[in-house]
Design a protein around this motif. Sequence first.
Motif: not given
Length: 541
Positions: A77-79, A276-281, A422-427
């Motif tokens: 949310f805050f991301g 690819r970068h988002l999936v990787g992080t 935020g998406i990476s951290a949520a994962a």
Amino acid sequence: MELNASSIVKIVRAQWCHLSAIIVSGMGFFTGAYNLFCIPAVSTLLGRLHYEEAMPLLINAVVNGITLCGLFIGHLFFGWLGDRMGRRKVYGMTLGIMIASSIGSGLSIGRSRSAVIASLCFFRFWLGVGIGGDYPKSATIMAEYANTKNRGAFMAAVFSMQAIGILTGSIVAMTVSACFKAAYPERSFGLNDLVWRIILMIGAVPAGFTFYWRMKMPESAHLPTIVAQNARNAAADMSELVGSSMIEDEANTGIILRRREPYGLFSKAFLRNHGRHLVGTMLCWFFSDITFYSTGLFQKDVYRAVGWIKKLDDHADELEEVFQIAKAQALIALSGTLPGCFFGILFIDRLGRRKLQVFGFFFMAVCLIGLSFAYNYFKKHWDGFLAVYTLTFFFSMLGPNATTLIVPAESFPARMRSTCHGISAAAGKVGAIIGLIGFSYASQSSHKNSSYSYEGYFNGIGMSKAFLFLGVASCVGLLCTFLVRETNGQALEDSERDAILSEYTSGPTSGSLNDSIESNHHGAESSSIVLMEPSNFGQNL
């Protein structure tokens, strides 16, 4: 001296403004780590007070896991909100939530067992929301404040406040329990009940001291210049930060790309340029948090399993057990967690993010798999066990636990940088929840009436096999590292430039790139995005 707002962060030397930004930004990590990792001592005391011996395994998992659920929501949310409202506007909200929730965690609507646990879970959920919201804000703000040469070290320094928070939480738990034990040899239930409340509420104090300065932090130049295309505001904000006057971007000739509406997060263009970068992080953070939170939040169970902390009988002093657990955590933080942060700051801009992450994951796997196969030996030689166990925290803080926070803040365009972080951290928090629940059950002895098992705890597969699974998770995280880009030495605008050039050269309706580029001395007043040539940025100092 006049400086251009869009390039100031790349060339300005490290100075007092960066140190103050590190402290103010890092206080969120400090508060979060304090509250997350003081819970082993707190839950031990709550178990002795309300469950006679220890919390049931399910209740213990809920008390630990509810904060991680809040972290997951706060990240997302805050991301997202940080990219819509700006970094500074959201920054104070997250710290305010953390302060209020830290205080609330020490309160309860009653003194019965159910009232205490329910109110504790309620406030710790919202504490998690605040901590989760702080991650993408602190990381992106520090990335956008720092110069290119030292950006990794500055961001690692912000993250090192987590280690200081872990150590401080342990010291506070030791101090409070020792003071109450010395002052009140014969204590009532109410006095013991007051100890864990004080420990939790003290976590709000440092955050409260920095709230004013966080609200005064200027917005970084990236959001107003690149996204809102308001160079005048960017110049004013960065002048306030570094104490130098700046000219607006329109006074500096650059390359202006007149283009379509910027692509969104769920578009084919984003998938092509950054998918690819988002999936990787996401995957790297997922596997890193499986290991870090499993070993971190259940340290007391690990120490009991190898005999470092003995299981006390029902008549032993409750505060003595709290003191021993906090002391063990403090020793691990001093010998492993803090040194790992220090060497991470020292080497991250020298070796690069990917090399450091591969190095960290590899040696974490070596340590954890070694603990698994030599577990029976280490049970008889717990000092050797602690040495290897400490190294897992050292390599985690040196490598993946820091780099998984840093790389997402450097890999994506400014208009979606906070969201993607935020998406990476949520994962990562999904991994933490899986690791927490899995480790809490799996690490229990496979034999009934084990010396470190409590009544009501289910039989598991044993600590040695649990370590093996964590080692395998580190191996998978190492492989996932090759999905992320190396951002060391690269300007944050490189992601903007690469995305735009890719869109113009590959898009079916984009037309000729040459027709879309024109030199203009009034770029900031137009509706275009201003991207300066690398030669115009100057050399890093």
